[in-house]
Scaffold this active site. Structure first.
Site, PDB file in Angstrom:
ATOM      1  CD  GLU A 175      46.752   4.400  17.549  1.00  0.00           C
ATOM      2  OE1 GLU A 175      45.592   4.699  17.890  1.00  0.00           O
ATOM      3  OE2 GLU A 175      47.700   4.357  18.347  1.00  0.00           O
ATOM      4  CG  HIS A 251      42.908   7.010  14.466  1.00  0.00           C
ATOM      5  ND1 HIS A 251      42.050   6.966  15.540  1.00  0.00           N
ATOM      6  CD2 HIS A 251      44.069   6.456  14.891  1.00  0.00           C
ATOM      7  CE1 HIS A 251      42.668   6.407  16.574  1.00  0.00           C
ATOM      8  NE2 HIS A 251      43.894   6.099  16.209  1.00  0.00           N
ATOM      9  CB  CYS A 372      35.698   5.791  16.606  1.00  0.00           C
ATOM     10  SG  CYS A 372      36.456   7.207  15.852  1.00  0.00           S
TER      11      CYS A 372
HETATM   12  O1  SUG Z   1      42.382   7.161  20.680  1.00  0.00           O
HETATM   13  N1  SUG Z   1      39.968   9.058  22.355  1.00  0.00           N
HETATM   14  C1  SUG Z   1      40.290   8.070  21.362  1.00  0.00           C
HETATM   15  C2  SUG Z   1      39.376   8.215  20.172  1.00  0.00           C
HETATM   16  C3  SUG Z   1      39.540   7.079  19.210  1.00  0.00           C
HETATM   17  C4  SUG Z   1      38.793   7.302  17.955  1.00  0.00           C
HETATM   18  N2  SUG Z   1      38.943   6.205  17.093  1.00  0.00           N
HETATM   19  C5  SUG Z   1      39.031   6.252  15.742  1.00  0.00           C
HETATM   20  N3  SUG Z   1      39.276   7.351  15.110  1.00  0.00           N
HETATM   21  N4  SUG Z   1      38.928   5.138  15.090  1.00  0.00           N
HETATM   22  C6  SUG Z   1      41.745   8.197  20.937  1.00  0.00           C
HETATM   23  O2  SUG Z   1      42.238   9.331  20.842  1.00  0.00           O
HETATM   24  C7  SUG Z   1      40.107  10.089  24.542  1.00  0.00           C
HETATM   25  C8  SUG Z   1      40.017   9.642  25.970  1.00  0.00           C
HETATM   26  C9  SUG Z   1      39.977  10.780  26.943  1.00  0.00           C
HETATM   27  O3  SUG Z   1      40.544  11.833  26.662  1.00  0.00           O
HETATM   28  O4  SUG Z   1      39.365  10.601  28.029  1.00  0.00           O
HETATM   29  C10 SUG Z   1      40.459   8.980  23.599  1.00  0.00           C
HETATM   30  O5  SUG Z   1      41.134   8.042  23.964  1.00  0.00           O
END
Ligand code: SUG
Length: 449
Positions: A175, A251, A372
């Site tokens: 990730e 994460h 993020c």
């Molecule tokens: O991978 N949300 C992302 C959020 C990423 C956050 N990044 C960090 N923590 N670095 C994920 O879960 C949701 C998309 C949706 O539901 O439409 C999403 O992909």
């Protein structure tokens, strides 16, 4: 020594930003599923943060969004015909797949790749490994374009080395920088790279969570460290506490953030915390740094409040005077326990002296906070001069991007709108113009045919 900086490359939110409910294990994504989004507001909120950080004197860059909908991904799943027909068929037969192929999730550039600065790597170049993000379908389709965009931003092979994503199987779930932190006495000095994993593919000693998936494996972390040419005495691995993954900490950057010599973390973030802190302290000391751990106890802020407020998904930045500033989302201000904690934190004599609040609600509702949205790249002055100048934020670029958003983005997007064939045309028109603004060349599939 050549001066060095940390530069943040924030993801520009793409024109299809929507709430697809796509990320099982990410509480915000699940609970806002099907809500209407505002792509325009989302992009402007992100640009507002970039501008503010630039004005505070931090080095700021911008990371281009991806082409969505991803018609090629839909074709690979058996939908045929013209692009408009592919979208219409997917909308009729498999809306969840259309939603996945429409996600603007590349905005969370902390997940785009893992970066090792030149001071840490065997060949003295800055190394990038694109993240395979293979735990979620909608994110697993990001890495080919991510690699092309990174290649266009950091093109000079004398300074920058790029690695393709790891094999996209669950053993190597990766990730990117969301599970990677670097500690150092100065950005240009050799540091200690801290890799946090949720499970091991092969070693039964590491307990996996029971409820939600652990996205990052130990084996992926080790592969990235090898690819980047990191030495063992500059690397620390830690297992994320599986119990917090089961509470929505998908994460490590949802429960800890580090910068310079400081780790700001929750008491329940890791397993074997004492060993982890001791190893970080020893290894950083051998690189001339004095490790400082700022622990938030569960009495002060529970894991649930940490997840709701995204306290740890903050940006910890070093100011010119050496003190640190924490960039937090508005949700921290709204949470009385968290806000109270932050008041005490900054009133004390620890390293974190100031908190600044940003409204990033559009991204937050999908589980993406300030941290993020940014990819950190430590660069010395020579490397900084080799970065594509088109992606470096300036007042002019900011204003150009605000007008570009105003011209191309919708105010509102709901699931039904994803079936509108015009959306794809709008996105491609916008992105074609964007590659010219950011001087990226041809990076999108529709530009490569
Ligand atoms: O991978 N949300 C992302 C959020 C990423 C956050 N990044 C960090 N923590 N670095 C994920 O879960 C949701 C998309 C949706 O539901 O439409 C999403 O992909």
């Amino acid at each position: 020594m050549i001066p060095a900086y940390e530069m943040n490359f924030d993801g520009l939110v793409g024109p299809t930003h929507n709430y697809g409910g796509l990320s099982y294990g990410n509480v915000a994504s699940q609970s806002n599923s099907q809500a209407a989004s505002s792509p325009k507001e989302a992009a402007l909120q992100g640009l507002g943060k970039m501008k503010a950080l630039m004005e505070m004197g931090f080095k700021q860059g911008v990371f281009a969004p991806q082409e969505r909908q991803d018609v090629a991904a839909l074709r690979s799943l058996g939908f045929t015909g013209s692009d408009a027909e592919v979208i219409a068929r997917a909308a009729k037969e498999a809306m969840p797949l259309l939603a996945a192929c429409s996600s603007a999730s590349s905005m969370w550039t902390a997940n785009s790749c893992t970066v090792s600065p030149s001071a840490d790597t065997a060949d003295g170049r800055v190394h990038f490994t694109a993240a395979n993000l293979n735990c979620k379908f909608h994110r697993s389709i990001e890495h080919p374009t991510t690699s092309r965009v990174l290649g266009a931003m950091f093109a000079n092979p004398q300074h920058f080395a790029h690695h393709a994503a790891l094999p996209a199987v669950s053993q190597f779930g990766d990730e990117g920088a969301a599970n990677h932190t670097r500690f150092c006495a100065g950005y240009g000095q050799a540091g200690v790279e801290f890799f946090v994993f949720g499970r091991s593919a092969f070693d039964p000693r590491y307990p996996a969570p029971q409820r939600y998936p652990a996205r990052q494996t130990l084996e992926a972390c080790q592969a990235v460290a090898r690819l980047h040419g990191l030495s063992d005495d500059g690397v620390v691995y830690a297992q994320q506490n599986p119990a917090v993954i089961d509470q929505g900490v998908f994460h490590n950057d949802v429960i800890a953030v580090g910068n310079g010599e400081v780790l700001f973390y929750h008491q329940d973030a890791f397993l074997d915390t004492e060993r982890v802190l001791a190893e970080l302290g020893d290894k950083l000391a051998r690189r001339g740094g004095q490790f400082q751990a700022v622990c938030v106890s569960r009495e002060a802020v529970g894991v649930e409040d940490a997840v709701r407020s995204y306290l740890f998904n903050s940006q910890l930045l070093t100011r010119a005077d050496g003190s640190m500033l924490l960039i937090v989302p508005e949700e921290c201000h709204k949470n009385a326990r968290v806000w109270n904690y932050l008041q005490q934190l900054t009133a004390g004599n620890g390293p974190i002296r100031e908190v600044k609040v940003f409204d990033l609600k559009q991204s937050m509702q999908n589980g993406g906070g300030p941290a993020c949205l940014r990819l950190r790249v430590a660069l010395n002055e020579t490397e900084l001069a080799a970065v594509n100048p088109g992606v470096i934020m300036t007042p002019t670029l900011h204003d150009t991007l605000v007008s570009w958003v105003g011209k191309h983005y919708r105010d509102r997007l709901s699931e039904a709108d994803l079936a509108d064939p015009q959306l794809l045309v709008e996105c491609r028109t916008a992105l074609d113009e964007l590659t010219q603004i950011l001087k990226l060349g041809s990076v999108y599939p529709f530009q490569l045919v």
